[in-house]
Design an enzyme around this catalytic site. Structure first.
Site, short mmCIF file in Angstrom:
data_model
loop_
_atom_site.label_atom_id
_atom_site.label_comp_id
_atom_site.label_asym_id
_atom_site.label_seq_id
_atom_site.Cartn_x
_atom_site.Cartn_y
_atom_site.Cartn_z
N SER A 1 0.80 -1.22 0.00
CA SER A 1 0.00 0.00 0.00
C SER A 1 0.84 1.27 0.00
O SER A 1 0.29 2.34 -0.10
CB SER A 1 -0.92 0.03 1.22
OG SER A 1 -0.15 0.02 2.39
N LYS B 1 1.31 4.43 6.86
CA LYS B 1 0.67 5.26 5.85
C LYS B 1 1.29 6.66 5.92
O LYS B 1 2.05 6.98 6.82
CB LYS B 1 -0.85 5.39 6.09
CG LYS B 1 -1.59 4.11 6.20
CD LYS B 1 -1.86 3.47 4.86
CE LYS B 1 -2.53 2.13 5.06
NZ LYS B 1 -2.12 1.12 4.14
#
Lengths: 276, 197
Positions: free
Chosen positions: B71, B114
């Site tokens: 991701s 993230k």
């Protein structure tokens, strides 16, 4: 091993009063015959090759003490030469009242410093780890958990024992009093009671939705004093990752020593429980 | 008479047994066991001490982390090794554009990695770029909005909403493996996600 020849260039007042010399006088010198007189070692001169070659001591010293003093003397000597100072102390100077050996006083400071460092690096991490992982103590402020905590209002605030060890796997039961990081202000910790776990459906009081299903990995917390509490009725279910500790006992004031029971008021039971 | 005699002998043998056992224990204690026990306690002491130092370092200073998952490509690939530091978290110095490690909101035992897109109070474009009607939302107080760099393959705040600041564990600032990518992390490749606030 040779000694530098005795010079008469330095005035008598400069020479130390009763110096001992550190290397045996050679036969060629016409110095004094007896050891006890000794030839004055010129201040500032370090005799090479005469480490540990003490010919005579006037006091009976143990071998360890003798070695330690000679080592300290040479250590100081090298240090002083490096700084351009004269050697002003000798390992076997006579004891005068009030005059401590400079080597010994420096050794005391160093020993103290070493012990302090050792203690510091052992005690501080252990204490910090204990307070972070096992248990700590905290004072409760505010009226949101009355009457269980702080019933006296602003007169006296309770001090509770917070148990981190019990929540290390994020296992809590309905009715536990827990402390968590506030979702609205990360610098603050709040202490509330767990009403519902993940999967339960809760009937809210003052939330924008009437019934809320607690998502996975979240819990629903409420203060006992409804209406005066900033809890899940305001900010919704909180993530289990914000859980800080489980409050198990009240420690202060002494008349309020007790174990905090994890019981749920019956009117706040979840409407639907998710049984595992 | 028989019983009392029997009892007396039983007691006597018990006493003798206790004495010999006690002597045996004492000898053992004096010779071997004390050395072994002493060494064991010292070992346990050192282990506790170094364990506490390690815990304090990982908690308050930082550590080495291995990231897995797609991701955050191309900034961080699968099974990369990075340095994470925790000082920014404790001093509340996390900025927009930092790559952070946080506890997952739905599973507190796992971590997610993230990039911070918005801090509290920011206006965030919460609809995907393919929608015709763009919708904005504001990040609430005490929360942050996280997004992965690989927008097609990342479950992040677009899926579960903004996460509280208290879930952030540390900030990643340096990559050390693979060596071809050694150095500080790159900036956000999706610059257009920032809304002006």
């Amino acid at each position: 091993m040779h000694c530098p020849e005795q010079t008469r260039s330095s005035p008598r007042s400069e020479r130390p009063k009763s110096a001992r010399f550190l290397c045996p006088p050679t036969r060629a010198t016409s110095g004094p015959k007896s050891w006890s007189e000794g030839s004055a070692v010129r201040p500032g001169c370090l005799l090479p090759g005469s480490v540990g070659q003490v010919v005579e001591v006037h006091k009976a010293l143990t071998q360890q003490d003798f070695k330690a003093r000679v080592c300290r003397f040479y250590f100081q000597g090298f240090g002083q030469i490096g700084r351009g100072h004269k050697i002003t102390s000798y390992p076997f100077s006579p004891r005068k009242s009030g005059r401590k050996d400079m080597a010994q006083s420096q050794g005391w400071v160093r020993r103290y410093f070493k012990a302090f460092c050792k203690g510091f690096f052992v005690a501080v991490p252990v204490a910090v780890t204990f307070l972070d992982r096992v248990a700590c103590v905290a004072r409760v402020e505010g009226a949101s958990m009355q009457p269980s905590l702080n019933p006296g209002g602003s007169q006296s605030s309770d001090v509770v024992l917070l148990n981190h060890w019990k929540v290390r796997n994020f296992e809590v039961q309905r009715g536990d009093i827990v402390s968590l990081v506030s979702p609205k202000n990360p610098e603050q910790k709040i202490i509330k009671r767990v009403i519902a776990l993940e999967g339960d459906i809760v009937k809210t009081m003052g939330h924008k939705n009437r019934y809320v299903k607690v998502p996975r990995g979240h819990i629903w917390v409420e203060g006992d004093h409804h209406g005066h509490s900033f809890d899940s009725n305001s900010f919704g279910p909180v993530s289990l990752g914000l859980l800080h500790a489980h409050a198990t006992h009240i420690l202060w004031p002494p008349e309020r020593w007790q174990k905090l029971e994890s019981l749920l008021p019956p009117e706040r039971l979840p409407v639907h429980r998710e049984e595992e | 008479m028989f019983f009392s005699g029997g009892l007396a002998t039983t007691l006597q043998t018990e006493c003798i047994l206790e004495q010999t056992y006690g002597q045996w224990w004492q000898t053992l204690h004096r010779t071997m066991l004390r050395g072994v026990l002493g060494k064991t306690f010292r070992l346990i002491g050192y282990t506790i001490q170094y364990g506490c130092i390690v815990h304090c370092t990982f908690e308050y200073v930082g550590g080495v982390v291995m990231c897995s998952g797609p991701s955050m490509e191309p900034t961080i690939q699968n099974s990369d090794i990075v340095f994470a530091e925790n000082l920014s978290r404790h001093f509340y110095g996390i900025q927009r554009g930092d790559v952070v490690i946080a506890k997952s909101p739905s599973d507190p035992k796992s971590n997610i990695c993230k990039r911070v897109i918005g801090l509290e109070g920011d206006k965030i474009l919460s609809s995907s770029s393919s929608d015709f009607f763009k919708s904005h939302s504001y990040v609430p107080m005490g929360h942050v909005w996280l997004e992965g760099d690989n927008l097609q393959n990342s479950t992040d705040s677009r899926y579960y909403g903004p996460i509280p600041y208290g879930l952030i564990r540390g900030r990643i600032f340096f990559k050390i493996w693979p060596l071809s990518d050694f150095g500080f992390l790159r900036d956000n490749p999706n610059g257009h996600r920032f809304s002006d606030d």
